[in-house]
Design a protein around this motif. Sequence first.
Motif, PDB file in Angstrom:
ATOM      1  N   THR A   1       0.829  -1.208   0.000  1.00 45.93           N
ATOM      2  CA  THR A   1       0.000   0.000   0.000  1.00 45.93           C
ATOM      3  C   THR A   1       0.866   1.262   0.000  1.00 45.93           C
ATOM      4  O   THR A   1       0.479   2.282  -0.571  1.00 45.93           O
ATOM      5  N   TRP A   2       2.040   1.201   0.624  1.00 47.27           N
ATOM      6  CA  TRP A   2       2.961   2.340   0.542  1.00 47.27           C
ATOM      7  C   TRP A   2       3.437   2.542  -0.897  1.00 47.27           C
ATOM      8  O   TRP A   2       3.549   3.682  -1.375  1.00 47.27           O
ATOM      9  N   LEU A   3       3.695   1.459  -1.601  1.00 50.15           N
ATOM     10  CA  LEU A   3       4.186   1.548  -2.979  1.00 50.15           C
ATOM     11  C   LEU A   3       3.205   2.309  -3.868  1.00 50.15           C
ATOM     12  O   LEU A   3       3.607   3.127  -4.697  1.00 50.15           O
ATOM     13  N   VAL A   4       1.903   2.040  -3.690  1.00 44.01           N
ATOM     14  CA  VAL A   4       0.886   2.699  -4.518  1.00 44.01           C
ATOM     15  C   VAL A   4       0.356   3.974  -3.864  1.00 44.01           C
ATOM     16  O   VAL A   4      -0.548   4.616  -4.395  1.00 44.01           O
ATOM     17  N   GLY A   5       0.907   4.345  -2.701  1.00 43.63           N
ATOM     18  CA  GLY A   5       0.536   5.608  -2.072  1.00 43.63           C
ATOM     19  C   GLY A   5      -0.831   5.622  -1.433  1.00 43.63           C
ATOM     20  O   GLY A   5      -1.445   6.685  -1.322  1.00 43.63           O
ATOM     21  N   LEU A   6      -1.313   4.476  -0.957  1.00 42.59           N
ATOM     22  CA  LEU A   6      -2.646   4.414  -0.350  1.00 42.59           C
ATOM     23  C   LEU A   6      -2.541   4.397   1.170  1.00 42.59           C
ATOM     24  O   LEU A   6      -1.836   3.552   1.738  1.00 42.59           O
TER      25      LEU A   6
ATOM     26  N   THR B   1     -12.285   6.489  -3.045  1.00 38.41           N
ATOM     27  CA  THR B   1     -12.808   5.154  -3.345  1.00 38.41           C
ATOM     28  C   THR B   1     -11.699   4.106  -3.303  1.00 38.41           C
ATOM     29  O   THR B   1     -11.882   3.007  -2.766  1.00 38.41           O
ATOM     30  N   ARG B   2     -10.536   4.449  -3.853  1.00 41.69           N
ATOM     31  CA  ARG B   2      -9.413   3.511  -3.790  1.00 41.69           C
ATOM     32  C   ARG B   2      -8.997   3.256  -2.347  1.00 41.69           C
ATOM     33  O   ARG B   2      -8.653   2.132  -1.978  1.00 41.69           O
ATOM     34  N   MET B   3      -9.063   4.285  -1.520  1.00 44.03           N
ATOM     35  CA  MET B   3      -8.747   4.111  -0.110  1.00 44.03           C
ATOM     36  C   MET B   3      -9.745   3.190   0.571  1.00 44.03           C
ATOM     37  O   MET B   3      -9.365   2.295   1.334  1.00 44.03           O
ATOM     38  N   PHE B   4     -11.031   3.385   0.300  1.00 39.90           N
ATOM     39  CA  PHE B   4     -12.058   2.547   0.927  1.00 39.90           C
ATOM     40  C   PHE B   4     -11.881   1.082   0.538  1.00 39.90           C
ATOM     41  O   PHE B   4     -12.051   0.181   1.364  1.00 39.90           O
ATOM     42  N   VAL B   5     -11.546   0.847  -0.719  1.00 40.30           N
ATOM     43  CA  VAL B   5     -11.312  -0.528  -1.173  1.00 40.30           C
ATOM     44  C   VAL B   5     -10.125  -1.128  -0.425  1.00 40.30           C
ATOM     45  O   VAL B   5     -10.170  -2.286   0.033  1.00 40.30           O
ATOM     46  N   ALA B   6      -9.057  -0.357  -0.279  1.00 34.39           N
ATOM     47  CA  ALA B   6      -7.881  -0.843   0.450  1.00 34.39           C
ATOM     48  C   ALA B   6      -8.226  -1.131   1.909  1.00 34.39           C
ATOM     49  O   ALA B   6      -7.761  -2.126   2.474  1.00 34.39           O
ATOM     50  N   TRP B   7      -9.039  -0.275   2.520  1.00 33.82           N
ATOM     51  CA  TRP B   7      -9.446  -0.514   3.900  1.00 33.82           C
ATOM     52  C   TRP B   7     -10.201  -1.834   4.030  1.00 33.82           C
ATOM     53  O   TRP B   7      -9.975  -2.596   4.963  1.00 33.82           O
TER      54      TRP B   7
END
Length: 418
Positions: free
Chosen positions: A96-101, A304-310
């Motif tokens: 997640t750090w790699l993709v900045g999330l 939205t990308r953050m919510f998916v990661a969560w």
Amino acid sequence: MENFSLILAIVVVTALAFDFTNGFHDTANAMATTISTGALKPKVAVAMSAVLNLVGAFLSVEVANTISKGLVDETGIRPEVIFAALVGAILWNLLTWLVGLPSSSSHALMGGLIGATIASAGTGAVHGDVLVTKVLLPAVAAPIVAGVAAMLATRLSYTLGRKAEGKAAAKGYRTGQIASAGLVSLAHGTNDAQKTMGIITLALVAGGAVAPDSDPPTWVILSAGMAIALGTYLGGWRIIRTMGKGLTELQPQQGFAAQTSAATVILASSHLGFSLSTTHSVSGSVMGAGLGRKGGVVRWSTATRMFVAWGLTLPAAALVGALAESVTGLGDWGTAVVAAFLIASSAAIWKISRREVVDASNVNDTEEPAGVVTTAIAAVAPPPAGSLADDLTATIPSPAPSPAPEPVAPAVPPAAAV
């Protein structure tokens, strides 16, 4: 400490490695808005955050006790289970750090521990009531509470400061923002550093190095605080960029409101022993602050990308933790294989990250697309004063220049012709 075996030493080192990734992964929680609004220079901000993270690690052990004594049955856990859990948490943090999330390091650790425990001792070894009340419910409530509080605080700030002189008010809010950022850093130390303390203490109990139901030893508190402070100082610039610029554009009033709201939620949760996600709290407060300013918008594509990661954090880390535990269960050589896989995967992620370097020099640069919702809002919002003429000038094409007339030979007078 005579029972401090090699596998236990490996677990402690791996736990501190996780704590280090937690530090640079979550630096954005405390300092992203401070950096994005220009209240502090990037390197000064992360240095300040690192020191306060270390101080916060010594303020409480309630969250550490939740992990070491409450989440799983410590009597049926082997040190290899803790090691497998940490593998899942570290890999998720790095990805997640790699993709900045901005995902939750806390939930990565919880997910890895739950998955490894189930693979080793079955579902009965996980205390479902503690999981629901102290992990899952705070995960849902924290961003909502912090977001609503930040939105209301932002509106109140703009209302009260409506008649204030612009530059003086901005300077005052920047000062307040620095103070609130320090409070978030302190709160982060009281919550996130304790999670590593708890996981190390659980490993020490499993390995027979300390008695069951023990509080974290002093050396565990110190080493965990140092590891997270070092990671914080190096700065997770990719996630700082997303949190500070990718979600919304923040002004000093919004930054102050967002950080104060998040710090209040985190400190209250630490006092109650909730294993709260500081990432969820700060992300919610940033979005709330973005919506609290008139004309402010949130980039919902990023959100939205953050919510998916969560949503993926717990199950993804649990799956990796369970797979790692299955391999470590084969013996010492299985543990060696998992350790080699962790090192190789971490090195590969680091090498990929070097293709596009994000650091203190370009952390405030962003090319984040506005997204459908933001574009729609911008389309119907009235333009700022003075911009209509500029827009018209920019959109109406200028007339093409007339071609230069060809030179004409001078007429010859009749007298000269004769």
